[in-house]
Write an enzyme that holds these catalytic residues in place. Structure first.
Site, PDB file in Angstrom:
ATOM      1  N   ASP A 560      44.633  36.762  -0.835  1.00 25.08           N
ATOM      2  CA  ASP A 560      44.948  36.334  -2.193  1.00 25.08           C
ATOM      3  C   ASP A 560      43.717  35.585  -2.724  1.00 25.08           C
ATOM      4  O   ASP A 560      42.823  35.207  -1.974  1.00 25.08           O
ATOM      5  CB  ASP A 560      46.173  35.417  -2.158  1.00 25.08           C
ATOM      6  CG  ASP A 560      46.567  34.914  -3.537  1.00 25.08           C
ATOM      7  OD1 ASP A 560      46.460  35.692  -4.497  1.00 25.08           O
ATOM      8  OD2 ASP A 560      46.952  33.741  -3.644  1.00 25.08           O
ATOM      9  N   ASP A1017      48.627  31.836  -0.006  1.00 24.86           N
ATOM     10  CA  ASP A1017      49.174  30.483  -0.053  1.00 24.86           C
ATOM     11  C   ASP A1017      50.443  30.374  -0.875  1.00 24.86           C
ATOM     12  O   ASP A1017      51.065  29.319  -0.906  1.00 24.86           O
ATOM     13  CB  ASP A1017      48.131  29.520  -0.639  1.00 24.86           C
ATOM     14  CG  ASP A1017      47.911  29.755  -2.127  1.00 24.86           C
ATOM     15  OD1 ASP A1017      47.891  30.936  -2.537  1.00 24.86           O
ATOM     16  OD2 ASP A1017      47.773  28.773  -2.875  1.00 24.86           O
ATOM     17  N   ASP A1021      52.767  35.933  -1.955  1.00 27.17           N
ATOM     18  CA  ASP A1021      52.029  36.551  -0.851  1.00 27.17           C
ATOM     19  C   ASP A1021      52.906  36.824   0.364  1.00 27.17           C
ATOM     20  O   ASP A1021      52.423  37.367   1.363  1.00 27.17           O
ATOM     21  CB  ASP A1021      50.865  35.646  -0.430  1.00 27.17           C
ATOM     22  CG  ASP A1021      49.920  35.336  -1.565  1.00 27.17           C
ATOM     23  OD1 ASP A1021      49.580  36.265  -2.312  1.00 27.17           O
ATOM     24  OD2 ASP A1021      49.547  34.155  -1.736  1.00 27.17           O
TER      25      ASP A1021
END
Length: 1309
Positions: A560, A1017, A1021
Site C-alpha cells: 500500500d 496499514d 489492505d
C-alpha cells in the site's frame, strides 16, 4: 410556478467562443474517446406539478430578467438548496468521455432548443466524497422532449425506471423494520470472523490438520497396531505420538479462534440509539435490522450501512472518516437529501420507501431511489454511510439501515481468513510421499523374503520355535494351533508388521520440532532492536508461527502507499511567485514559535505543526505596494487558501512565548485542517503560515483571515479536480463585488490555458517552467496556480451552464468539463508550488535493497494516478529512464486494445516463452556472485530477475487504474495483464478497491510458483494481506485492522528490508536444513533396522530395545536439531544487508529442493550400510550377544548423526556445543541407566562393551568411513563450484582475520 420560455431568450447562446477564445471543445481539451453520445430518446413524463419543489425564474416581456443572487451568490433560495454551493462532483475514478468535435454543435443546438422551450426543475445532492464517486442529482420534472441515454459505463448506470422495474429490488421501509423483514428475509447485523464453533471445531480442525500427509500415515499405523497379529508395540502407546501432536495443534488453533470469538462478541454487543416506538433507545448492534432508524453521535462508529436522513447541520451535511474502508484518514463529506433533512430538523416522524440494489462489494457506488412524502428522487453513494466509518466534526446523524451484518460493504470486502501453510511444508508432503514409497518397497522386500523363507522351510515349521504350527509343550494348549496363519497370511502380516517397525521413516516428530524452532526464531525476531519503532513504541510482532521460513522465499512484494510507504504528511517546500523562486533557504530558516502564530486582530491562529517560511516572501506580502508582483503574491496565497475543499477545525488554547517581546501569553485559536487530500491540507496550512488563514467554511461561503483582516468570499461554484482536466477551479465573489476564478492544476494542463500576454508574461512563464523542472527533479509534487476576473456576462452564462450541468442525470461529467472550460481560459499565471510528500524513513533504501535482492515491488493504492507516480519517483521505485505504460480504459475493448498495443510496442513475450528462454540462459551460463575483499555495494552487479524488460531492452513501468482492473480481472484479459505486468520492473495500481488488491495478488499467486508478500496499514489492505502468502501489517495511524489480519506486524516499512534479507534468509536456511536433516536422521536409523531384518530371516525382530527406539527421536537426537534450527547463522546480518543478492538463494530454493533430497538419500544409504556392516564384521567371530550389538548400534548411530550435524553447523555458539556434545553424553547416560535394570534383556551389556578397545575403535571407524564421502563432496563443491553464500562466508573470514592481523600489528608497533 411554471416558467414560460420564449424562443428569443438571451439564454440562447449561439457560440461559446465569444466568452473564451482559447476554450475549445475539441480533442485538445477533451479526450475524444471518452464520451460517446448514443442517441436521443424521446421521453415524456406526465407528473403532477404539486409533487415537486420548483425553482422560480423571473421574467418580463420578451426577455428573462437577470438572475437574482442572494448573499451566497446562488440563484436559489437557501431553504430549497442549502448545500448547492457545497456540491462537489468528483469524477476521477469513473471518468466519462467527452463528445467529439462534430457532435458539439448538435449538443449545443439541442440545449438551446431545450433552454428555449423547457427548463427542468432540479434538486442537487452534492457529493463531498474524495474517492471519485458520482454525486446523485435528481431531475424532478424533466419536460424536455429530448433525453440522452445513459452511459454504457457499468459503474455509472442508473435509471430509475429500470431500477423500479427490476425483478427483485431491495425494498426498505423507513422506520418499519417489521414490514421490511417480514417480506424479505434480510440478514441481521451480527458479524462473525471466527472459523470454528463448538460443534464444528473438532471435525473442521482435524480436517485441516490431516492435510499433512504424515498425520494420515501415522493414523494408519496406529490403526494397524490395534490388530492382535500386528501388535508390535502396545496398542495404547502407539496412539500417543499422533494424539500429542494433534492436541497441541488443536489447543493452539482453539486459542486463536477464541480470541476471534471474543473480538466478535465485543463488536456485536456494542450499543447505539435506535428509534423504537417513536423515541430513540439503546440497542445492541447485533439486533439492529434493516429498515430501522439509527442515531449516531460524534466520534462513534457506524454499525451498519445507512442512508443518511439528517444531521445536526441544517443542510444535512455530515463528515465521516473512512480509514477502515479505504485507508485514508482524511474526512469525507456525506449529505442527507434536503427533503429528509428538513423533516429531521423539524422533529417530524420519517416514513417512506427506499428501493436499492442488492448488496455488493463496491464501496464507491450506491444506486437507489427514495419515495418520501409523495416525492421520488435518486440516491447515490454520497447519501450513504458505511459500516466501520466514524462520524467526525458532526454532533449527530440519523439514518435508515439498508444493509446489515454480513451484507454490509465492509464485510463483503473482508475475505475469510485463510489457513496459511508454509511452502516448505508443501514440499515436505512431496518428499513424504517418496519416503512412503521407499517404506512400501522395503516392506515388500521383507514380506517377499518372508514368503520365500517360509516356502523353503515349510517342512521344518513344526520344529522351529517361531514358526511352529501347533503347540507341543505340555499343558492345556497342547495340540492346538499356534500363531501361524498360513503362508499367504503370514506374508501379509509380515508386510504390515514391517510398516509398524519402520514407521519412523516418516518423521512425525519433525512437525513438533518445526513448531519449537519457529517459536525460537520468532523470539529473536521480536527482540531484534533494529526492528523496534521508537516513535510508536512498537516492537516486531509474530502473529503466525507457521510461515517464518516463507520470509526467505519472497519474490513479489505488494505494498500500500498511504501510511505504508509514506507518513501521509505533506510539507510545503518551494514556491514560484511571479517568476521568482522562494524557499531555497528554508532549511536555514530559524523556526520561531511566533512564525506559526499569525497575528490577527486581537487573537492568533496557531497551526498544528510548524511550517518553515521564507523571510523574503513574508516581506513581499507585507509591503504596501500596488505593483503586479505584490498583487500576484496576494492572489497566489488567496488561491491556496480558497481553491480547495479543506475543512478548518478550530480549538481553543494558549500560547506562551519564550522570547522577551511584546508577545505575551495570549488567547490562541488553534487551527487544524481536514481534507480529502493531504496536498490540499499542506497548501492551506502553508497559506495560513504566510498570513492567509482559512478559518470558516459553510455551504455558501468561506472566510479568510488575511493578515488580521477577515474577508468573506461567496463561493459561486466549484469544479473539482478530475483526471482529464487535471486541474481544479473555484469561482468566488469578493466583498467588493468582483468575481474571480481561481485555478490550480498540473503544469501540463495549465500552461495551455494561459492568456497570450506581454513579453513580461512570457518571461514569467519561462521562469516558472524552469522552476517547475527543478522542483520535479527534487521529487516534489508540483502545482501551477492561475486566476482571472469574470465579467457579468461571462458569469451569467457560466452560472446557467453550471446549473444545467451539475444537475444533469446523464453525461454530467462531460457537461461539467465543458462548463469548466468556459472559465478556465485566458488565465493569468500566478506561480507554482512544490510539496514534499514525506516518505517514511529509509523507504527508498529499503526498496532499492529489495530490488537488488531480486524482489519485485508493486504498489497498490487507492490514491490518484498522479499521486502514485509522484510517490514512485520519490521512493526511487520509478526512475527517469523507465518507460511508463499507462492503462486507463473505460471498456473491455479499450483495455484489450491498450494491453495489446503495449505488448507489441515493447516486444513483450508470454510468460511461458520468457520462462523457457530464461531456463536456457541459466543452463548455458551460471551467474555467481564474486565478492572481493574491497567490494562495495555500489559496485555489485544488480540482479535482474529474469530480465523483466521487453525485447527492446527498455526498463518498463506499468501504471494501471482500478477502473481498468474492473474489466481486466473480471474478463478474459487476465493473461494479457499478467504477461505485461511480469515484464515490467515496476507496477503501480491506482484507485483500486480493497478486493481488487486481493485480485492482483491472486493474479500472481495463481499463475506462478513465486511467493508473495503484502504489506499495508489500513483495513482496506486486509483482503490483500490475507490473500498473499505472507501478510505484514504496519502499526500506523490507520487503525489495527491490518495488524489483526496479518501474519507479522511492525512499525515502519524500512524494517521489511531486515525482516526479509536477514531473518527471512536465516529462517529459510535453518528450516530447509532442519527438514533434510530430520529425514536423514530417521532414514539412517530405519535402514539400519532394515539390514538387520534381512539377516534375521525377515522376522521383523529388532536388536534394539523398545526404549532405545522411542528415545532415539525424543531425547537422543532432538535437542541438537532444535538448537541449531534456532541459533545457526550462515552469514552475519551485516553481510546480508550489504549484499542483498544473497537473498536470492531463498526463492531459487538452494537450501531445500528435490535434488538435495536425493543426494541426502544416497548419502543416507551409504551411512546405514557402514553403520550396520562394520560392527557385524568386526564381531563376526566373537561370542557377543544380539543385545550387545544393539547397544553398539544405538550409540554408533547417535554419534554418527550428531557428528554429521556438527559438520554442517556454520556458527558455533555455547548452546550449540552443549546440545551436540551433550546429546552424545546424555545417550551414554541413558544407556547406562537402562542397562542397569535387571528385568531388561540388555542388562549390563554397556559395562562389558565399554571395557573393550574394539568397541571404541568400531564407533570411530563407523563415523569416519560413513562421513568420508560427504566430506570429500563438500570440499570439491566449495572449491570448484562455490555458492554465493560460500563466497560471502569466506569474505567474512578474510575480513575477520584481516582485522585481527591489523590489531596485532598495531599492538606490536
Amino acid at each position: 410556478m411554471t416558467t414560460d420560455n420564449t424562443t428569443n431568450s438571451p439564454r440562447q447562446i449561439g457560440s461559446l467562443s465569444c466568452l473564451c477564445p482559447n476554450a475549445s471543445f475539441s480533442s485538445s481539451v477533451f479526450d475524444d474517446a471518452q464520451w460517446n453520445l448514443l442517441g436521443e430518446q424521446q421521453h415524456q413524463d406526465k407528473v403532477n406539478e404539486d409533487e415537486f419543489d420548483q425553482i422560480e425564474l423571473e421574467e418580463g416581456g420578451d426577455e428573462i430578467k437577470p438572475l437574482e443572487l442572494d448573499h451566497s451568490g446562488f440563484p436559489f433560495k437557501e431553504s430549497q438548496l442549502g448545500v448547492l454551493s457545497q456540491s462537489r462532483v468528483f469524477f476521477e475514478q469513473f471518468p466519462l468521455e467527452c463528445p467529439r468535435e462534430e457532435r458539439i454543435r448538435r449538443i449545443l443546438s439541442m440545449e438551446r432548443h431545450s433552454n428555449a422551450n423547457n427548463h427542468d426543475n432540479i434538486h442537487i445532492n452534492g457529493n463531498g466524497n474524495g474517492n471519485g464517486n458520482v454525486a446523485a442529482l435528481e431531475i424532478e420534472k424533466p419536460r424536455s422532449k429530448h433525453r440522452f441515454r445513459h452511459s454504457q459505463h457499468k459503474s455509472l448506470q442508473f435509471d430509475e425506471d429500470n431500477l423500479s422495474h427490476e425483478d427483485n429490488p431491495r425494498l426498505i421501509y423507513i422506520n418499519d423494520p417489521r414490514r421490511t423483514n417480514d417480506k424479505y428475509e434480510f440478514t441481521g447485523n451480527e458479524i462473525r470472523t471466527s472459523k470454528y464453533t463448538i460443534i464444528t471445531f473438532l471435525p473442521k480442525n482435524l480436517f485441516i490438520q490431516f492435510h499433512r500427509v504424515a498425520y494420515l500415515y501415522f493414523l494408519a499405523i496406529a490403526a494397524l497396531n490395534q490388530l492382535p497379529p500386528l501388535a508390535v508395540f502396545g496398542r495404547t502407546v502407539s496412539l500417543f505420538p499422533l494424539l500429542f501432536v494433534l492436541c497441541v495443534t488443536a489447543i493452539k488453533d482453539g486459542y486463536e479462534d477464541w480470541r476471534r470469538h471474543r473480538s466478535d462478541r465485543k463488536e456485536n454487543n456494542r450499543e447505539t440509539l435506535v428509534c423504537q416506538s417513536g423515541e430513540f433507545k439503546l440497542k445492541i448492534w447485533k439486533k439492529i435490522q434493516a429498515g430501522e432508524v439509527v442515531q449516531i453521535f460524534a466520534n462513534e462508529s457506524i454499525p451498519c450501512d445507512m442512508v443518511l436522513l439528517g444531521s445536526s447541520d441544517p443542510s444535512g451535511l455530515a463528515y465521516i472518516q473512512t480509514m477502515n474502508l479505504d485507508g485514508e484518514s482524511n474526512l469525507k463529506t456525506r449529505y442527507a437529501r434536503q427533503e429528509t433533512a428538513s423533516a429531521v430538523s423539524d422533529g417530524g416522524m420519517i416514513s417512506g420507501l427506499i428501493r436499492c440494489e442488492p448488496p455488493n462489494r463496491n464501496i464507491y457506488e450506491f444506486t437507489a431511489n427514495m419515495e418520501f412524502n409523495g416525492h421520488r428522487f435518486p440516491l447515490s453513494q454520497s447519501n450513504i454511510v458505511l459500516r466501520g466509518c466514524q462520524l467526525k466534526n458532526t454532533d449527530w446523524i440519523i439514518g435508515v439501515v439498508v444493509y446489515a451484518g454480513q451484507e454490509t460493504k465492509a464485510m463483503l470486502n473482508s475475505a475469510a481468513s485463510p489457513s496459511k501453510r508454509s511452502r516448505l511444508e508443501g514440499y515436505m508432503n512431496r518428499e513424504t510421499l517418496w519416503l512412503s514409497i521407499f517404506l512400501f518397497i522395503m516392506c515388500l522386500v521383507v514380506a517377499f523374503g518372508m514368503g520365500l523363507w517360509l516356502l523353503r522351510h515349510k517342512d521344518q515349521l513344526d520344529t522351529l520355535p517361531y514358526y511352529r504350527k501347533i503347540y507341543f509343550t505340555p499343558g492345556r494348549d497342547i495340540g492346538k494351533r499356534y500363531k501361524y496363519y498360513g503362508l499367504p497370511m503370514e506374508t501379509f502380516f509380515s508386510f504390515l508388521s514391517s510398516i509398524i517397525v519402520f514407521q519412523i521413516m516418516i518423521p512425525i516428530s519433525l512437525y513438533i520440532t518445526m513448531e519449537l524452532v519457529r517459536l525460537g526464531q520468532s523470539y529473536f525476531m521480536i527482540e531484534d532492536n533494529h526492528m523496534y519503532d521508537s516513535s510508536s513504541d512498537s516492537r516486531f510482532q509474530c502473529r503466525s508461527l507457521n510461515i517464518n521460513e516463507d520470509l526467505g522465499q519472497i519474490r513479489y512484494v505488494f505494498s500500500d502507499k498511504t501510511g505504508t510507504l509514506t507518513e501521509n504528511k505533506m510539507e510545503f517546500q518551494r514556491a514560484s511567485v511571479y517568476g521568482k523562486s522562494y524557499g531555497s533557504s528554508l532549511p536555514m530558516v530559524d523556526l520561531l514559535p511566533e512564525q506559526n502564530i499569525v497575528a490577527a486582530a486581537g487573537r492568533r491562529w496557531k497551526l498544528k505543526s510548524e511550517i518553515a517560511v521564507d523571510s523574503e516572501l513574508i516581506e513581499l506580502l507585507h509591503k504596501d505596494l500596488t505593483g503586479d508582483e505584490r498583487i500576484a503574491a496576494h492572489e497566489f496565497f488567496l488561491t491556496l487558501a480558497a481553491c480547495n475543499t479543506v475543512i478548518p477545525i478550530l480549538t481553543h488554547g494558549t500560547s506562551s512565548s519564550c522570547i522577551k517581546s511584546e508577545l505575551q501569553e495570549d488567547s490562541v485559536e488553534a487551527i487544524d485542517y481536514q481534507g480529502e487530500s493531504p496536498d490540499e491540507q499542506a497548501l492551506v496550512a502553508a497559506a495560513s503560515a504566510y498570513g492567509y488563514t482559512l478559518f470558516e467554511r459553510t455551504s455558501g461561503h468561506i472566510v479568510i483571515d488575511v493578515n488580521g483582516e477577515k474577508l468573506r468570499f461567496d463561493v459561486l461554484g466549484l469544479h473539482e479536480f478530475d483526471s482529464v482536466r487535471k486541474r481544479m477551479s473555484v469561482v468566488i465573489r469578493f466583498p467588493t463585488g468582483a468575481v474571480k476564478v481561481l485555478v490550480k492544476g498540473a503544469d501540463t494542463s495549465m500552461f495551455s490555458i494561459l492568456a497570450n500576454g506581454t513579453e513580461m508574461d512570457d518571461r514569467i512563464r519561462n521562469s516558472t517552467q524552469s522552476h517547475l523542472s527543478g522542483y520535479s527533479s527534487q521529487g516534489l509534487r508540483t502545482l501551477v496556480l492561475a486566476a482571472r476576473d469574470l465579467t457579468d456576462e461571462e458569469l451569467e452564462v457560466w452560472q446557467c451552464r453550471y446549473e444545467d450541468a451539475s444537475t444533469s442525470l446523464t453525461d454530467r461529467v462531460a457537461k461539467l468539463r465543458q462548463t469548466a472550460a468556459l472559465i478556465e481560459c485566458n488565465l493569468k499565471l500566478l506561480g507554482a508550488t512544490g510539496i514534499e510528500d514525506k516518505l517514511q524513513e529509509g523507504v527508498p533504501e529499503a526498496i532499492e535493497s529489495l530490488r537488488q535482492a531480486g524482489i519485485k515491488v508493486w504498489v497498490l493504492t487507492g490514491d490518484k494516478q498522479e499521486t502514485a507516480i509522484s510517490i514512485g519517483l520519490s521512493c526511487k521505485l520509478l526512475t527517469s529512464d523507465m518507460h511508463q505504460i499507462i492503462i486507463n480504459g473505460n471498456s473491455e475493448d479499450e483495455c484489450r486494445s491498450l494491453l495489446t498495443d503495449a505488448k507489441s510496442k515493447y516486444g513483450v513475450k508470454s510468460w511461458r516463452g520468457r520462462n523457457s528462454s530464461l531456463k536456457r540462459k541459466k543452463d548455458a551460463k551460471k551467474d555467481y556472485l564474486e565478492l572481493p575483499v574491497d567490494t562495495k555495494l555500489s559496485n555489485l552487479p544488480r540482479w535482474h530477475a529474469g530480465k523483466e524488460d521487453g525485447i527492446l531492452g527498455l526498463p518498463l513501468a506499468l501504471i494501471i487504474d482500478g477502473n481498468s482492473l474492473v474489466y481486466i480481472l473480471e474478463k478474459d484479459l487476465e493473461s494479457e495483464l499478467f504477461d505485461l505486468a511480469t515484464s515490467c520492473r515496476v507496477v503501480l495500481c491506482c484507485r483500486v478497491a480493497p478486493l481488487q488488491k486481493a485480485g492482483i495478488v491472486d493474479l500472481i499467486k495463481s499463475r506462478t510458483d513465486d511467493m508473495t508478500l503484502a504489506i499495508g496499514d489500513g483495513a482496506n489492505d486486509v483482503s490483500m494481506i490475507q490473500m498473499a502468502d505472507v501478510g505484514v501489517g504496519i502499526c500506523g495511524q490507520e487503525g489495527r485492522q491490518a495488524v489483526m489480519a496479518s501474519d507479522f506486524a511492525m512499525g515502519q516499512f524500512q524494517f521489511l528490508k531486515r525482516l526479509l534479507l536477514v531473518h527471512g534468509h536465516w529462517n529459510y536456511q535453518r528450516v530447509g536444513y532442519l527438514i533434510l536433516y530430520n529425514f536423514y536422521r530417521n532414514a539412517v536409523f530405519v535402514l539400519m533396522l532394515f539390514w538387520y531384518i534381512l539377516c534375521t530371516a525377515f522376522s521383523t525382530t529388532s536388536a534394539l530395545t523398545d526404549w532405545s527406539s522411542v528415545f532415539y527421536s525424543v531425547i537422543y537426537t532432538s535437542i541438537p536439531t532444535i538448537v541449531v534450527g534456532i541459533l545457526d547463522k550462515d552469514l552475519s546480518h551485516k553481510t546480508l544487508l550489504l549484499y542483498p543478492k544473497l537473498y536470492g538463494s531463498g526463492y531459487r530454493h538452494e537450501a531445500y529442493n528435490l535434488c538435495l533430497f536425493w543426494i541426502m538419500m544416497v548419502d543416507t544409504l551409504w551411512q546405514s550400510l557402514v553403520l550396520f556392516y562394520i560392527p557385524l564384521y568386526t564381531y563376526k567371530d566373537s561370542s557377543i550377544d544380539i543385545w550387545s550389538m544393539g547397544s553398539l548400534w544405538t550409540i554408533a548411530v547417535v554419534v554418527l548423526v550428531n557428528i554429521h550435524l556438527a559438520m554442517d553447523v556454520r556458527r558455533w555458539e555455547v548452546f550449540t556445543h552443549f546440545a551436540v556434545w551433550g546429546s552424545i553424553i546424555i545417550t551414554y547416560a541413558c544407556m547406562v541407566v537402562l542397562d542397569s535394570i535387571p528385568v531388561f534383556p540388555n542388562y549390563w551389556t554397556i559395562y562389558h562393551l565399554a571395557k573393550s578397545p574394539t568397541y571404541w575403535l568400531t564407533i570411530l571407524l563407523i563415523t569416519v568411513v560413513a562421513l568420508l564421502p560427504r566430506f570429500f563432496f563438500k570440499v570439491v563443491r566449495q572449491t570448484f563450484w562455490p555458492s554465493d553464500i560460500q563466497i560471502a562466508r569466506e569474505l567474512e573470514i578474510l575480513r575477520k582475520h584481516g582485522n585481527l592481523e591489523s590489531k596485532k600489528d598495531q599492538g606490536s608497533s
